[in-house]
Design a protein around this motif. Sequence first.
Motif, short mmCIF file in Angstrom:
data_model
loop_
_atom_site.label_atom_id
_atom_site.label_comp_id
_atom_site.label_asym_id
_atom_site.label_seq_id
_atom_site.Cartn_x
_atom_site.Cartn_y
_atom_site.Cartn_z
N GLU A 19 -2.36 23.93 6.64
CA GLU A 19 -1.47 24.78 7.42
C GLU A 19 -1.42 26.20 6.86
O GLU A 19 -1.44 27.18 7.61
CB GLU A 19 -0.06 24.19 7.44
CG GLU A 19 0.04 22.84 8.16
CD GLU A 19 1.45 22.28 8.15
OE1 GLU A 19 2.39 23.04 7.80
OE2 GLU A 19 1.62 21.09 8.48
N VAL A 20 -1.37 26.32 5.54
CA VAL A 20 -1.29 27.63 4.92
C VAL A 20 -2.61 28.39 5.13
O VAL A 20 -2.61 29.58 5.46
CB VAL A 20 -0.98 27.51 3.42
CG1 VAL A 20 -1.01 28.89 2.74
CG2 VAL A 20 0.39 26.86 3.21
N VAL A 21 -3.75 27.71 4.97
CA VAL A 21 -5.04 28.35 5.18
C VAL A 21 -5.19 28.80 6.63
O VAL A 21 -5.69 29.90 6.90
CB VAL A 21 -6.19 27.40 4.77
CG1 VAL A 21 -7.53 27.93 5.28
CG2 VAL A 21 -6.24 27.25 3.26
N ALA A 22 -4.76 27.97 7.58
CA ALA A 22 -4.85 28.34 8.99
C ALA A 22 -4.02 29.59 9.28
O ALA A 22 -4.47 30.51 10.00
CB ALA A 22 -4.38 27.18 9.86
N ALA A 23 -2.81 29.67 8.72
CA ALA A 23 -1.97 30.85 8.93
C ALA A 23 -2.59 32.08 8.29
O ALA A 23 -2.56 33.19 8.86
CB ALA A 23 -0.58 30.59 8.34
#
Length: 276
Positions: free
Chosen positions: A255-259
């Motif tokens: 989730e953090v990488v996608a954001a």
Amino acid sequence: MTAPPTDTAGTAPERTPTVVADGVHVTYTVQGGRAGKGSATSALSRIVSRGKGAPGTRKVHAVKGVSFAAYRGEAIGLIGSNGSGKSTLLKAVAGLLPVNAGHMYTLGQPALLGVNAALMSDLTGERNVILGGLAMGMSRREIAERYEQIVDFSGINEKGDFISLPMRTYSSGMGARLRFSIAAARSHDVLLIDEALATGDAGFRRRSQKRIDELRAEAGTVFLVSHSNSTITETCDRALWLEAGTLRMDGPADEVVAAYEEFTSVTGSGGKNGKK
């Protein structure tokens, strides 16, 4: 929703924190600037800076009020644009940079890959395995028992007897692989890895990721900075996103990488190919 596992008392099992950052600020001083020593701009800068420290220096506020807690068994990726404070934060966790405000608490002595294993270019790889092992807290007996494992894991002898040559003859990738192999030869409460997995072939990267999983299973905590977002999502279950020294997001790695990737696609920031 499935309830979290409980102990015999009916409460959630306690997690053991290994690193706690509480409102951490890190500031350091750098030398020099763009203007030449004898230029008018440089002279004006020296006049303005009188009484504010040595001429030709400036302070960098690299980490600004960062707070988080890391626990045993976690692998945590650090992502963010170039100059966002990732490496500085690792050095603060390792105790190599002082915290100017806030508090940093660690369990045991964190090991920062490539720093604790302070290898010397004029010594052979063999001697550096001993030196690096001692720097990582191993006894001479432990080093002797794990020597072949370290050399085999690094793969530097696959194309010749490089372990008997001075490290100055190694490529940067060979040196990085040997440092990782030394650091990973023992368990750590906290292991900090800065760009180490960016070197080597696919086989070495697979071995490295497997070893990180083993270190986590041995109840340690791993922090990883990597250029490759795919390495973060494949290796880590959690990620911290730093931007301009502040903690922008903390959560599941995917989730953090996608954001972060959405952010870099809009702003054009980030490292090479938008992946740092």
